[in-house]
Design an enzyme around this catalytic site. Sequence first.
Site, PDB file in Angstrom:
ATOM      1  N   GLU A 314      -3.157   4.807 -11.723  1.00 40.03           N
ATOM      2  CA  GLU A 314      -2.296   5.996 -11.768  1.00 40.03           C
ATOM      3  C   GLU A 314      -2.688   7.016 -12.833  1.00 40.03           C
ATOM      4  O   GLU A 314      -1.828   7.600 -13.483  1.00 40.03           O
ATOM      5  CB  GLU A 314      -0.830   5.569 -11.978  1.00 40.03           C
ATOM      6  CG  GLU A 314      -0.304   4.756 -10.827  1.00 40.03           C
ATOM      7  CD  GLU A 314       1.157   4.355 -11.012  1.00 40.03           C
ATOM      8  OE1 GLU A 314       1.923   4.547 -10.063  1.00 40.03           O
ATOM      9  OE2 GLU A 314       1.530   3.847 -12.090  1.00 40.03           O
TER      10      GLU A 314
HETATM   11  C1  ACM Z   1       0.791  -0.279 -10.818  1.00 39.71           C
HETATM   12  O1  ACM Z   1       1.781  -0.704 -10.220  1.00 39.71           O
HETATM   13  N1  ACM Z   1       0.787   0.958 -11.293  1.00 39.71           N
HETATM   14  C2  ACM Z   1      -0.396  -1.088 -11.018  1.00 39.71           C
END
Ligand code: ACM
Length: 677
Positions: A314
Amino acid sequence: LLAGCLVPAFAMNQPSPVMPAPAALKPAAGRLAVSPAFTVALRGHADARLRDGLARALRRAEERTGITFGRDARGAYAMAAEPAGASLVIECSGPGPEIPDPSQDESYTLEVTPAQAGLRAPTVIGALRGLETLLQLLQADAAGWFVPAVSVQDQPRFPWRGLMIDVCRHWQPMEVIKRNLDGMALVKLNVLHLHLTEDQGFRIESKKYPRLHELGSDGHYFTQDEMREIIAYAAQRGIRVVPEFDIPGHATSWVTAFPELGSAPGPYVIERKWGVFDPVLDPTNEQVYTLLDGFLGEMAALFPDPYLHIGGDENNGKHWSANARIQAFIREKNLKDNAGLHAYFNNRVHAILAKYGKKLIGWDEILHPDLPVGSVVHSWRGPEGIADATQRGFATVLSNGYYIDLMQPAEQHYLNDPIPPGTKLTPAQQKLVLGGEATMWAEWVSPETIDSRIWPRTAAIAERLWSPQDVRDVPDMYRRLERVSQRLEEAGLRQKSYLDPALRRLAGDQATADDLRALRQFADLVEPVKGYKRGGQQRGATQFMPLTGLVDCARADSAPSRQLAADLKLFLSAPPDASAAQRVAAQLSDWHATAVHLLERLPALSPQLAEAKPLLEALAAAAEAGANLVTLRRKGQEPTAADTAAARAAFARLGEAHAAVEFPAAHTLASLVGPQP
Ligand code: ACM
C-alpha cells in the site's frame, strides 16, 4: 467386577475431537485410563525443551481432570523408571533445530492401547505436536477420565502455518503475545509474524536509533530483552518469530522520528486514524539506507529466524509523484515509474538483508520483474496472488482469505485452500506454496478483545494448513471448533471469558441479573460488520477511541444465528421437520422477549447502550413477524399479502447494520418470505 462391566469396552465411539485433524487417525478397541497413577517415561533423546513441554502438558491435564499426578522430592513430575510400566512413553530421535525453522520435522506417531500410550517423533518439536493431540483426545464419561485407544500418524501439509499480530494500530503487550503463542501451539501453528512498525506506532526498541521507538510509540514498544523473552517462549513451543518492519510506506512513525528521511518535507506526527497514508521513505536518499543498514542489522541480530519481513504494501506513491527530485532520479536511473523505484528500493534492502544473512519476505506489492530471486511473496490482495508469484518462480505464503480482522465466518477461511482441489498450479508451482498466515490487523482490537477476534476461527485456518486437503467437512469443523475453543480458554485465552465483564460494563451499574442475561443473548445474536465496513459505521474513530461498545462485545460466527439457519432450512424443506419447526418458534419467541425486555430497560442502563435501541426495535419487530409466519405455516395456513409484506419489511430492516453490528439472522429469516416479487 460388576462396576468393571459398566465401563464401555470401546471409547472412540465419539467422533474425533482433534483439531487440526491428524493426517491419519484410526480408532482402536479400548481406552487408556487416566488416574493419579499416570506416569511418563522418556526414551531416546530428551532435553529441557521436551521436559518443559511435557510438564506444561501434564499440568493442563491435571487442571482439566482435577487429578494430581505423582511428583518427586523436588516437586517435578515423577518419571517412570521403566518404560514397560509407564502410562505414556515418549521416544524422540533428536532435538530438532533449537531455533525453529521452516525445514523442521514436526511429524509424530501416537499409539494408544489400554495398557500404554506411545508417542514417537524424529524431533522434540514433533513430540510437542503429539502431546497436543494426546491432550485433545483426553476425555471423560461416567467411568472416569481416559484417552481412547487410537493409532495416529501425523505430519503437517504445509511448513509455514502462521498467525500475524499487528501490535502497532493498538498496542498488544507481552501477556497477549504469550497467551496467543500458547494458543498457536495448541493448534500446531508454527509462525508468529509480528507486525512491528506502522503509521500508528513503532513497537520495537532500537539501541542504535532510539528516536524511532522513543518518538514513534507513545512509550508502548517491546524492549529487546522482552523480544528475546518472546522468541525464547516461542522456540520452546516450536514456533518461529518472523518480524515485520513495514517499508517504504506505512512509515509515518519512522519519519516522525526522522523527518529528513521522508519523501515530503514534514514535519510528521504519529498517525491516529485508520487507512492508507502518504508518508513514505525516500529511496533516493542515501541516509535512508544508512539507517536501514544500522537498524536492520540490529534486528537481524535480535531475531534468529532466517526470514525478515519488509512489508512493502500500500505505498500510494503520492509523495514520490509530488517530489521533482525523486521523479528526476527515476528518469536518471531508468526506473520507469514509482513501481520501478519501489523495486530499486527493495533491491537495496535485499542487499542489506543478504549481508546480515536474512531472506526477504514482503507483501504482494513487492512482486516486480526486478524482485531478487529467493524472495518470498506474501499474498494478501486477491486469489490470483499465489499463481502470479509462483509463475515467476517465487515462493509464497497465503493470507488472502485468512484476514480474521474482517469478521467473516470460520467456514469461509476454512474452505480457502492455498492449493485447492482442482488447482491449476503446476507441481513446480505447488512446491513454492509454503503455507499461510491468519492476519490479526489491530485497528479494532484491544488487549481485552483481541483473543475473540483471533479465536476460535484461527483454529479452522490452522486445520486448513496442517491437515490433508480432503479434510473439509464444514459441520464437523464447527463441532470440533467449539471443543477446541474450550481448550484454548483453559490454556489462558479469553475469547469467551472477556465477554461477561465487558457486557456488565456496557450495561452499567443498574443492570440486574435478568438484564445481563438478556444482553448476553442479544450480543450473541449480532456480529460485527464484515470487511472494512466498520470504519464507515464509526467515522472519526481514532487510536484513542475505547473499544468497549456493543460491536466489541459482538463476535463473528454467531452460534444461535447458525442454529436458526439450520433449523429453518429443515422446517422449510419437504417434508418439514416438526422438531425444527418447534425450535424455530421457540427461538423467535425468545428473541422477541429479549428485545422487548431490553427496550423497556434501556433508560435505566448505561447511556453507552443507547446505540442498541434501533437494533432492538428491529429485532423485536422481525422476531414477531417471523414467529407469526412460522405459526401460520405450521397450521398449514397461507399468510395474507399484507402479513408477507410487513414481514419482508421487518426482515429488511433487521438486515441494516447499525453501530457497526449486524444480524446474520436477517438473511435467514428472509427465506420465510422469499425474494421481493
Ligand atoms: C495489508 O493488508 N495491507 C497487507
